[in-house]
Design an enzyme around this catalytic site. Structure first.
Site, PDB file in Angstrom:
ATOM      1  N   ASP A 171       0.801  -1.193   0.076  1.00 44.07           N
ATOM      2  CA  ASP A 171      -0.024   0.150  -0.092  1.00 44.07           C
ATOM      3  C   ASP A 171       0.863   1.087   0.054  1.00 44.07           C
ATOM      4  O   ASP A 171       1.487   1.387   0.909  1.00 44.07           O
ATOM      5  CB  ASP A 171      -0.906  -0.156   1.453  1.00 44.07           C
ATOM      6  CG  ASP A 171      -1.560   1.210   1.406  1.00 44.07           C
ATOM      7  OD1 ASP A 171      -2.592   1.147   2.463  1.00 44.07           O
ATOM      8  OD2 ASP A 171      -1.531   2.118   0.863  1.00 44.07           O
ATOM      9  N   ASN A 212      -5.992  13.854 -10.444  1.00 44.08           N
ATOM     10  CA  ASN A 212      -6.581  14.179 -11.527  1.00 44.08           C
ATOM     11  C   ASN A 212      -6.232  15.963 -11.469  1.00 44.08           C
ATOM     12  O   ASN A 212      -5.695  16.296 -10.676  1.00 44.08           O
ATOM     13  CB  ASN A 212      -8.182  14.024 -11.732  1.00 44.08           C
ATOM     14  CG  ASN A 212      -8.815  14.533 -10.399  1.00 44.08           C
ATOM     15  OD1 ASN A 212      -8.786  15.707 -10.170  1.00 44.08           O
ATOM     16  ND2 ASN A 212      -9.510  13.807  -9.345  1.00 44.08           N
ATOM     17  N   VAL A 238      -5.765   5.260  -5.781  1.00 42.50           N
ATOM     18  CA  VAL A 238      -4.589   5.533  -4.910  1.00 42.50           C
ATOM     19  C   VAL A 238      -4.845   7.048  -4.594  1.00 42.50           C
ATOM     20  O   VAL A 238      -4.561   7.539  -3.423  1.00 42.50           O
ATOM     21  CB  VAL A 238      -3.266   5.187  -5.551  1.00 42.50           C
ATOM     22  CG1 VAL A 238      -2.877   6.576  -6.655  1.00 42.50           C
ATOM     23  CG2 VAL A 238      -2.103   5.323  -4.748  1.00 42.50           C
ATOM     24  N   ASP A 239      -5.447   7.808  -5.310  1.00 40.30           N
ATOM     25  CA  ASP A 239      -5.528   9.302  -5.108  1.00 40.30           C
ATOM     26  C   ASP A 239      -6.779   9.350  -3.639  1.00 40.30           C
ATOM     27  O   ASP A 239      -6.119   9.969  -2.704  1.00 40.30           O
ATOM     28  CB  ASP A 239      -6.429   9.986  -6.142  1.00 40.30           C
ATOM     29  CG  ASP A 239      -6.481  11.624  -5.834  1.00 40.30           C
ATOM     30  OD1 ASP A 239      -7.025  11.974  -6.767  1.00 40.30           O
ATOM     31  OD2 ASP A 239      -5.814  12.071  -5.101  1.00 40.30           O
ATOM     32  N   SER A 282      -1.760   6.001 -14.199  1.00 41.70           N
ATOM     33  CA  SER A 282      -2.972   5.489 -15.242  1.00 41.70           C
ATOM     34  C   SER A 282      -3.406   4.353 -15.580  1.00 41.70           C
ATOM     35  O   SER A 282      -4.281   4.079 -16.173  1.00 41.70           O
ATOM     36  CB  SER A 282      -2.209   6.475 -16.530  1.00 41.70           C
ATOM     37  OG  SER A 282      -2.397   7.704 -16.693  1.00 41.70           O
ATOM     38  N   THR A 283      -2.851   3.301 -14.820  1.00 45.42           N
ATOM     39  CA  THR A 283      -2.998   1.549 -15.219  1.00 45.42           C
ATOM     40  C   THR A 283      -4.363   1.406 -14.476  1.00 45.42           C
ATOM     41  O   THR A 283      -4.586   0.319 -14.554  1.00 45.42           O
ATOM     42  CB  THR A 283      -2.068   0.863 -14.643  1.00 45.42           C
ATOM     43  OG1 THR A 283      -2.024   0.832 -13.456  1.00 45.42           O
ATOM     44  CG2 THR A 283      -0.984   1.295 -15.403  1.00 45.42           C
ATOM     45  N   GLY A 284      -5.060   2.320 -13.682  1.00 46.96           N
ATOM     46  CA  GLY A 284      -6.507   2.000 -12.947  1.00 46.96           C
ATOM     47  C   GLY A 284      -7.561   2.485 -13.786  1.00 46.96           C
ATOM     48  O   GLY A 284      -7.876   2.094 -14.746  1.00 46.96           O
TER      49      GLY A 284
END
Ligand code: APR
Length: 171
Positions: free
Chosen positions: A11, A25, A34-35, A118-120
């Protein structure tokens, strides 16, 4: 010289590093993934500080304090939404890693941990994103010898395996 890149399945919000990197964003006012995890762990003061930054364009990065996190800082970067690959997504994602590394180097930081930007939610293909991330970080490490290590902090087997394969190409 060892390449100083590390792979860790963990995590991101738990890591005791000089800075973690947030996959944010453009508003920098929080979100999911994660944000959301970073803002929950850092506490409301992080959002207060983010409000003073006036957002962040895709591909760029801005730094705040770590607040209640173990990490001393958070570098917020905004990855591209995957739109098929014809909209400059690769260059924008490369920019996220380059600009985050430059910010960290200029602040004299020694250890930094990245999520798989960007992979989520943004749906960037994982193997392609991983190759861009590792190449950009390897290039930055060569330019900034003071870095001790960069951690690719992975969540889930698909990202972890992609990083393991890509890192295996770097000696
Ligand atoms: N630690 C490490 N990695 C994590 C964690 C965590 N606690 N939570 C999620 N991840 C991973 C996801 O599994 C994915 O591999 O981070 C990677 C990035 O996924 P997202 O967080 O969805 O980020 P991204 O795809 O860049 O989309 C950004 O999502 O949360 C919103 O506000 C954010 O609008 C922005 C968008």
């Amino acid at each position: 010289m060892p390449h100083r890149m590390r792979l860790l399945e963990a995590d991101l919000t738990s890591l005791d590093v000089d800075s973690i990197v947030n996959a944010a964003n453009e508003t920098l006012l929080g979100g999911g993934g994660v944000d959301g995890a970073i803002h929950r762990a850092a506490g409301p003061a992080l959002l207060d500080e983010c409000r003073t930054l006036g957002g962040c364009p895709t591909g760029e990065a801005k730094m705040t304090g770590g607040h209640k996190l173990n990490a001393r800082h958070v570098i917020h970067t905004v990855g591209p939404v995957w739109n098929g690959g014809g909209d400059g997504e690769d260059d924008l994602l490369r920019g996220c890693y380059r600009n985050s590394m430059t910010l960290a180097a200029e602040a004299g930081l020694r250890t930094i941990a990245f999520p798989a930007i960007s992979t989520g939610v943004y749906r960037f293909p994982i193997p392609r994103a991983t190759r861009i991330a590792v190449a950009a970080v390897a290039e930055a490490l060569a330019a900034y010898p003071l870095f001790e290590s960069v951690i690719f902090c992975c969540f889930g087997a698909d990202v972890t395996n992609a990083y393991r394969e890509t890192l295996a190409e770097y000696r």
